[in-house]
Scaffold this motif. Structure first.
Motif, PDB file in Angstrom:
ATOM      1  N   ASP A   1       0.837  -1.235   0.077  1.00 57.68           N
ATOM      2  CA  ASP A   1      -0.009  -0.009   0.016  1.00 57.68           C
ATOM      3  C   ASP A   1       0.758   1.311   0.038  1.00 57.68           C
ATOM      4  OD1 ASP A   1      -2.102  -1.567   0.145  1.00 57.68           O
ATOM      5  OD2 ASP A   1      -2.772  -1.339   2.119  1.00 57.68           O
ATOM      6  N   ARG A   2       1.877   1.319   0.761  1.00 59.40           N
ATOM      7  CA  ARG A   2       2.840   2.273   0.852  1.00 59.40           C
ATOM      8  C   ARG A   2       3.542   2.821  -0.670  1.00 59.40           C
ATOM      9  NH1 ARG A   2       4.791   1.710   5.516  1.00 59.40           N
ATOM     10  NH2 ARG A   2       6.011   0.012   5.116  1.00 59.40           N
ATOM     11  N   GLU A   3       3.761   1.522  -1.321  1.00 61.57           N
ATOM     12  CA  GLU A   3       4.670   1.727  -2.517  1.00 61.57           C
ATOM     13  C   GLU A   3       3.495   2.132  -3.425  1.00 61.57           C
ATOM     14  OE1 GLU A   3       7.214   1.429  -5.744  1.00 61.57           O
ATOM     15  OE2 GLU A   3       7.472   1.337  -3.490  1.00 61.57           O
ATOM     16  N   ALA A   4       2.160   1.738  -3.475  1.00 59.54           N
ATOM     17  CA  ALA A   4       1.076   2.162  -4.155  1.00 59.54           C
ATOM     18  C   ALA A   4       0.592   3.656  -4.093  1.00 59.54           C
ATOM     19  CB  ALA A   4      -0.139   1.367  -4.241  1.00 59.54           C
ATOM     20  N   ARG A   5       0.728   4.234  -2.688  1.00 58.11           N
ATOM     21  CA  ARG A   5       0.413   5.331  -2.628  1.00 58.11           C
ATOM     22  C   ARG A   5       1.441   6.213  -3.187  1.00 58.11           C
ATOM     23  NH1 ARG A   5      -0.033   4.004   2.768  1.00 58.11           N
ATOM     24  NH2 ARG A   5      -2.097   2.896   2.885  1.00 58.11           N
ATOM     25  N   ARG A   6       2.705   5.955  -2.947  1.00 62.48           N
ATOM     26  CA  ARG A   6       3.988   6.793  -3.483  1.00 62.48           C
ATOM     27  C   ARG A   6       3.734   6.826  -5.061  1.00 62.48           C
ATOM     28  NH1 ARG A   6       8.231   3.755  -2.080  1.00 62.48           N
ATOM     29  NH2 ARG A   6       7.639   4.086  -0.004  1.00 62.48           N
ATOM     30  N   HIS A   7       3.406   5.485  -5.800  1.00 61.69           N
ATOM     31  CA  HIS A   7       3.289   5.607  -7.260  1.00 61.69           C
ATOM     32  C   HIS A   7       2.186   6.585  -7.494  1.00 61.69           C
ATOM     33  CE1 HIS A   7       4.733   4.024 -10.892  1.00 61.69           C
ATOM     34  NE2 HIS A   7       3.169   3.985 -11.366  1.00 61.69           N
ATOM     35  N   GLY A   8       1.157   6.570  -6.882  1.00 63.94           N
ATOM     36  CA  GLY A   8      -0.064   7.380  -7.040  1.00 63.94           C
ATOM     37  C   GLY A   8       0.133   8.880  -7.108  1.00 63.94           C
ATOM     38  N   HIS A   9       0.844   9.348  -5.961  1.00 65.61           N
ATOM     39  CA  HIS A   9       1.222  10.594  -6.011  1.00 65.61           C
ATOM     40  C   HIS A   9       2.130  11.015  -6.904  1.00 65.61           C
ATOM     41  CE1 HIS A   9      -0.421  11.623  -1.918  1.00 65.61           C
ATOM     42  NE2 HIS A   9      -0.044  10.546  -1.393  1.00 65.61           N
ATOM     43  N   ASP A  10       3.066  10.225  -7.624  1.00 70.02           N
ATOM     44  CA  ASP A  10       3.934  10.503  -8.672  1.00 70.02           C
ATOM     45  C   ASP A  10       3.076  10.719  -9.759  1.00 70.02           C
ATOM     46  OD1 ASP A  10       5.906  10.499  -6.988  1.00 70.02           O
ATOM     47  OD2 ASP A  10       6.610   8.266  -7.611  1.00 70.02           O
ATOM     48  N   LEU A  11       2.238   9.851 -10.137  1.00 74.63           N
ATOM     49  CA  LEU A  11       1.166   9.949 -11.404  1.00 74.63           C
ATOM     50  C   LEU A  11       0.500  11.296 -11.265  1.00 74.63           C
ATOM     51  CD1 LEU A  11      -0.371   6.346 -11.878  1.00 74.63           C
ATOM     52  CD2 LEU A  11       0.511   7.847 -13.333  1.00 74.63           C
ATOM     53  N   LEU A  12      -0.135  11.626 -10.158  1.00 68.64           N
ATOM     54  CA  LEU A  12      -0.970  12.818  -9.942  1.00 68.64           C
ATOM     55  C   LEU A  12       0.000  13.969 -10.110  1.00 68.64           C
ATOM     56  CD1 LEU A  12      -3.263  11.858  -6.944  1.00 68.64           C
ATOM     57  CD2 LEU A  12      -3.851  12.134  -9.417  1.00 68.64           C
ATOM     58  N   ALA A  13       1.104  14.042  -9.787  1.00 68.49           N
ATOM     59  CA  ALA A  13       2.227  15.084  -9.815  1.00 68.49           C
ATOM     60  C   ALA A  13       2.543  15.130 -11.258  1.00 68.49           C
ATOM     61  CB  ALA A  13       3.275  14.836  -9.203  1.00 68.49           C
ATOM     62  N   GLU A  14       2.746  14.167 -12.161  1.00 69.10           N
ATOM     63  CA  GLU A  14       2.913  14.240 -13.554  1.00 69.10           C
ATOM     64  C   GLU A  14       1.563  14.789 -14.216  1.00 69.10           C
ATOM     65  OE1 GLU A  14       5.417  14.122 -15.438  1.00 69.10           O
ATOM     66  OE2 GLU A  14       6.796  13.693 -13.655  1.00 69.10           O
ATOM     67  N   LEU A  15       0.512  14.329 -14.055  1.00 63.13           N
ATOM     68  CA  LEU A  15      -0.850  14.771 -14.425  1.00 63.13           C
ATOM     69  C   LEU A  15      -0.820  16.336 -14.146  1.00 63.13           C
ATOM     70  CD1 LEU A  15      -3.279  11.864 -13.724  1.00 63.13           C
ATOM     71  CD2 LEU A  15      -2.638  12.764 -15.901  1.00 63.13           C
ATOM     72  N   ALA A  16      -0.475  16.645 -12.847  1.00 63.77           N
ATOM     73  CA  ALA A  16      -0.860  18.269 -12.652  1.00 63.77           C
ATOM     74  C   ALA A  16       0.136  19.096 -13.732  1.00 63.77           C
ATOM     75  CB  ALA A  16      -0.265  18.532 -11.067  1.00 63.77           C
ATOM     76  N   ALA A  17       1.537  18.570 -13.557  1.00 60.14           N
ATOM     77  CA  ALA A  17       2.517  19.126 -14.626  1.00 60.14           C
ATOM     78  C   ALA A  17       2.147  19.199 -15.920  1.00 60.14           C
ATOM     79  CB  ALA A  17       3.789  18.235 -14.408  1.00 60.14           C
ATOM     80  N   LEU A  18       1.356  18.055 -16.467  1.00 60.61           N
ATOM     81  CA  LEU A  18       0.814  18.248 -17.681  1.00 60.61           C
ATOM     82  C   LEU A  18      -0.433  19.274 -18.004  1.00 60.61           C
ATOM     83  CD1 LEU A  18       0.549  16.818 -20.501  1.00 60.61           C
ATOM     84  CD2 LEU A  18      -1.269  15.472 -19.442  1.00 60.61           C
ATOM     85  N   GLN A  19      -1.161  19.378 -16.918  1.00 59.37           N
ATOM     86  CA  GLN A  19      -2.160  20.268 -16.907  1.00 59.37           C
ATOM     87  C   GLN A  19      -1.412  21.743 -16.859  1.00 59.37           C
ATOM     88  OE1 GLN A  19      -4.496  20.589 -13.169  1.00 59.37           O
ATOM     89  NE2 GLN A  19      -6.356  21.385 -14.441  1.00 59.37           N
ATOM     90  N   ARG A  20      -0.511  21.974 -16.146  1.00 54.77           N
ATOM     91  CA  ARG A  20       0.188  23.323 -15.987  1.00 54.77           C
ATOM     92  C   ARG A  20       0.793  23.731 -17.715  1.00 54.77           C
ATOM     93  NH1 ARG A  20       1.722  21.310 -11.009  1.00 54.77           N
ATOM     94  NH2 ARG A  20       3.575  20.597 -11.719  1.00 54.77           N
ATOM     95  N   ALA A  21       1.351  22.714 -18.070  1.00 57.26           N
ATOM     96  CA  ALA A  21       2.065  22.691 -19.350  1.00 57.26           C
ATOM     97  C   ALA A  21       0.945  23.183 -20.338  1.00 57.26           C
ATOM     98  CB  ALA A  21       2.845  21.667 -19.888  1.00 57.26           C
ATOM     99  N   LEU A  22      -0.228  22.687 -20.310  1.00 54.05           N
ATOM    100  CA  LEU A  22      -1.370  23.160 -21.369  1.00 54.05           C
ATOM    101  C   LEU A  22      -1.936  24.470 -21.055  1.00 54.05           C
ATOM    102  CD1 LEU A  22      -3.213  19.712 -21.323  1.00 54.05           C
ATOM    103  CD2 LEU A  22      -1.744  20.725 -23.153  1.00 54.05           C
ATOM    104  N   LEU A  23      -1.840  24.797 -19.877  1.00 50.74           N
ATOM    105  CA  LEU A  23      -2.539  25.992 -19.358  1.00 50.74           C
ATOM    106  C   LEU A  23      -1.308  27.222 -19.472  1.00 50.74           C
ATOM    107  CD1 LEU A  23      -4.793  24.987 -16.520  1.00 50.74           C
ATOM    108  CD2 LEU A  23      -5.222  25.588 -19.135  1.00 50.74           C
ATOM    109  N   ALA A  24      -0.203  27.026 -19.708  1.00 46.70           N
ATOM    110  CA  ALA A  24       0.645  27.945 -19.221  1.00 46.70           C
ATOM    111  C   ALA A  24       0.764  29.056 -20.668  1.00 46.70           C
ATOM    112  CB  ALA A  24       2.385  27.312 -19.456  1.00 46.70           C
ATOM    113  N   ASP A  25       1.014  30.334 -20.280  1.00 45.74           N
ATOM    114  CA  ASP A  25       1.178  31.328 -21.273  1.00 45.74           C
ATOM    115  C   ASP A  25       2.211  31.055 -22.216  1.00 45.74           C
ATOM    116  OD1 ASP A  25      -0.869  32.614 -20.253  1.00 45.74           O
ATOM    117  OD2 ASP A  25       0.413  33.867 -18.941  1.00 45.74           O
ATOM    118  N   GLY A  26       1.928  31.074 -23.528  1.00 45.01           N
ATOM    119  CA  GLY A  26       3.041  31.068 -24.599  1.00 45.01           C
ATOM    120  C   GLY A  26       2.972  29.578 -24.974  1.00 45.01           C
ATOM    121  N   ALA A  27       2.213  28.618 -24.608  1.00 44.47           N
ATOM    122  CA  ALA A  27       2.394  27.089 -24.967  1.00 44.47           C
ATOM    123  C   ALA A  27       1.687  27.361 -26.193  1.00 44.47           C
ATOM    124  CB  ALA A  27       1.645  26.460 -23.817  1.00 44.47           C
ATOM    125  N   ASP A  28       2.443  26.734 -27.107  1.00 47.28           N
ATOM    126  CA  ASP A  28       1.834  26.729 -28.289  1.00 47.28           C
ATOM    127  C   ASP A  28       1.267  25.455 -28.847  1.00 47.28           C
ATOM    128  OD1 ASP A  28       4.516  26.389 -27.815  1.00 47.28           O
ATOM    129  OD2 ASP A  28       5.224  26.692 -29.964  1.00 47.28           O
TER     130      ASP A  28
END
Length: 114
Positions: A41-68
């Motif tokens: 469970d600890r490993e799965a939680r850690r992996h889930g947090h990593d996945l969510l962080a990457e999804l959030a980074a993807l969202q930020r990249a899509l919403l960033a000013d100047g993102a073409d």
């Protein structure tokens, strides 16, 4: 006429001493099984947090000013790597959450053709 232990008491103590390792071994095995579930469970939680962080980074990249309209390819590869290797969780509720996060990551990857 020194100190002595009666023979009957010695025999009873020997039986109890022989049973103690079996009881201790069963207890240790039960603890180990519980710990392995917690570790999963600890490993799965850690992996889930990593996945969510990457999804959030993807969202930020899509919403960033100047993102073409482009998202960094390395970011998509990191997300794909995380989505491909999801560890199993012992807790059924955590397993459901991990499946939902993984599904969301795969939808985003499909959106970009990865």
């Amino acid at each position: 006429a020194g100190f002595g232990v009666p023979t009957a008491a010695r025999a009873g103590g020997t039986i109890a001493a022989e049973e103690a390792p079996a009881v201790m071994l069963a207890g240790l095995l039960a603890l180990q099984a519980e710990d392995s579930g917690e570790e999963l469970d600890r490993e799965a939680r850690r992996h889930g947090h990593d996945l969510l962080a990457e999804l959030a980074a993807l969202q930020r990249a899509l919403l960033a000013d100047g993102a073409d309209g482009g998202v960094p390819v390395d970011q998509l590869h990191r997300l794909a790597t995380l989505a491909a290797a999801v560890p199993a969780a012992a807790d059924p509720h955590l397993r459901e959450v991990m499946e939902a996060i993984t599904l969301r990551a795969r939808v985003e990857l499909a959106r970009f053709g990865v």
